[in-house]
Design a protein around this motif. Sequence first.
Motif, short mmCIF file in Angstrom:
data_model
loop_
_atom_site.label_atom_id
_atom_site.label_comp_id
_atom_site.label_asym_id
_atom_site.label_seq_id
_atom_site.Cartn_x
_atom_site.Cartn_y
_atom_site.Cartn_z
N ARG A 1 44.99 70.87 35.02
CA ARG A 1 45.05 72.23 34.47
C ARG A 1 44.02 73.09 35.20
NH1 ARG A 1 49.00 70.79 32.27
NH2 ARG A 1 49.73 71.17 30.15
N TYR B 1 41.45 76.29 35.26
CA TYR B 1 40.65 76.94 34.23
C TYR B 1 39.71 77.95 34.87
CZ TYR B 1 36.98 73.62 35.65
OH TYR B 1 36.05 72.89 36.36
N LYS C 1 47.14 71.51 22.23
CA LYS C 1 46.95 72.73 21.45
C LYS C 1 45.50 73.19 21.48
CE LYS C 1 50.77 71.99 18.21
NZ LYS C 1 51.15 71.80 16.77
N LYS D 1 44.59 75.55 24.22
CA LYS D 1 45.08 76.93 24.13
C LYS D 1 43.98 77.88 23.67
CE LYS D 1 49.96 75.90 23.19
NZ LYS D 1 51.09 76.11 22.25
N LYS D 2 42.92 77.32 23.12
CA LYS D 2 41.79 78.11 22.65
C LYS D 2 40.68 78.10 23.70
CE LYS D 2 42.71 76.71 17.86
NZ LYS D 2 42.14 76.04 16.66
N LYS E 1 38.40 78.84 29.80
CA LYS E 1 39.75 79.29 29.46
C LYS E 1 40.73 78.52 30.35
CE LYS E 1 42.78 83.35 29.14
NZ LYS E 1 43.13 83.12 27.73
N GLN F 1 47.91 77.38 30.78
CA GLN F 1 48.81 76.63 29.90
C GLN F 1 49.99 76.05 30.66
OE1 GLN F 1 47.76 76.11 26.70
NE2 GLN F 1 45.98 77.14 27.59
N LYS F 2 49.99 76.16 31.98
CA LYS F 2 51.08 75.63 32.78
C LYS F 2 50.62 74.40 33.52
CE LYS F 2 54.40 76.83 36.41
NZ LYS F 2 54.87 77.89 37.32
N THR G 1 53.31 72.85 28.31
CA THR G 1 53.15 74.01 27.44
C THR G 1 53.51 75.26 28.20
OG1 THR G 1 50.83 74.13 28.06
CG2 THR G 1 51.35 72.89 26.08
N ALA H 1 50.55 81.13 30.54
CA ALA H 1 49.64 82.13 29.98
C ALA H 1 49.07 82.94 31.13
CB ALA H 1 48.51 81.46 29.20
N GLN I 1 46.61 84.91 33.21
CA GLN I 1 45.15 84.97 33.26
C GLN I 1 44.65 86.25 33.88
OE1 GLN I 1 43.03 81.28 34.39
NE2 GLN I 1 45.04 80.50 34.86
#
Length: 395
Positions: A215, A217, A302, A305-306, A330, A333-334, A364, A367, A369
């Motif tokens: 992921r 970030y 999940k 996601k926060k 952060k 989500q992909k 997921t 999102a 960015q």
Amino acid sequence: MKRNFVHFIQFLFVAIIFAFIGGATGTAKADSANLGDGSYTVPVTLLKSGSSSQSMANHFFEQTAQVTVDQGNYTTVITTNGANYIASMTMAGQSASPIITSGNNGTMTFNLTNPNNTIPVSFVLYNIPLIGQMQESATFSFNWTAAVKQPGSDTTSSTTAVEPTNSNTDPSTTTPTSSSSSATTPTENSSSTAPVKTPTIKKVASKTNVPTTTRKYVVLKGDSNSKSMANKYFTRTAIIKKIAKHYNVQLEVSYKKSLKLGSKAVRPVTINGRKVKSSVVHYGQTSKNYTMTYSFNVSSFKTLKKIIKGSIHVVVPQAQINTTWPIRFKFAQKAPAKANKHAAIAASDVASSSASSQTKLPQTGDADQNNLSVFGVALVSGLSFIWGNNHETIK
């Protein structure tokens, strides 16, 4: 009547004596400078803002200032050996940038009018490794009573006061390039002649096959959605493994050896509300970079996601920074379509030996960015200078 008059005279005399003693022993306000025309060497000390304690940044300045007095104007030259960290300094409403004399040495010139013993100053600091730019305050304490007049400067100087020079140097930080070390696929022993080795071979195979993904970030400041200076030193690609019923998220920091910060300049303190255990922190290096990896567990995607809160401890020896900085993560989500081979190998270092699960990692939604604002001006945590305050910033 006569006796009362005598008592009154005695009372008045005692009152005058006490007033005199009180005035002599009381704390007087610092006098302003009152020097005649000429050139002087004046002792000066950098103090923490609002304090009589010496700032830890005092060693970046010469302990004497060169002052030329001409008809009430004090042309004051302050010398620093930390010119490479100072973008500008403001004193008595004037801003000046260092004029480099040699190496990291430089001078800053201010025109003061009958200055006080203590003068508040503020600094814009930059080029601080791992921190970047920050703004701090302090106080210069001038000991005008100990000023030493230079020989031959008795005659009235007709020298025109020098205006402070404002540098147009762009105080932007130099972004170290993070280089990732290439991983080599371990060679497995393919021999099957000894049956007793079969369980070991199966264990290694199951460990390698633990579902792995990555992921992207972004590292944010602890108190805003602007990028943290730490964002430049994190690799910004997390390696995530499914272990039993949870997910292990691995983060990496990489910075150039040429910064001369040492192999353990960054240490994780907290992540996702928990203290980071030393057992999950691993230091390493490549030919050009020092690296540090650590990991934390989440029960499901999940959680990612926060915004994930954390903190790191940063040590910059040459700037005397030794403090903890809050940061936040952060996550995108992909997930990538296929797990990266390098990610699978690197993540195997933190895998559990119980990895018999072949569960696919959940995918997921996307999102965006783009709403992350660009990093703002800070000038720490460098400092680094360590200048007092809560983070040993200038005080």
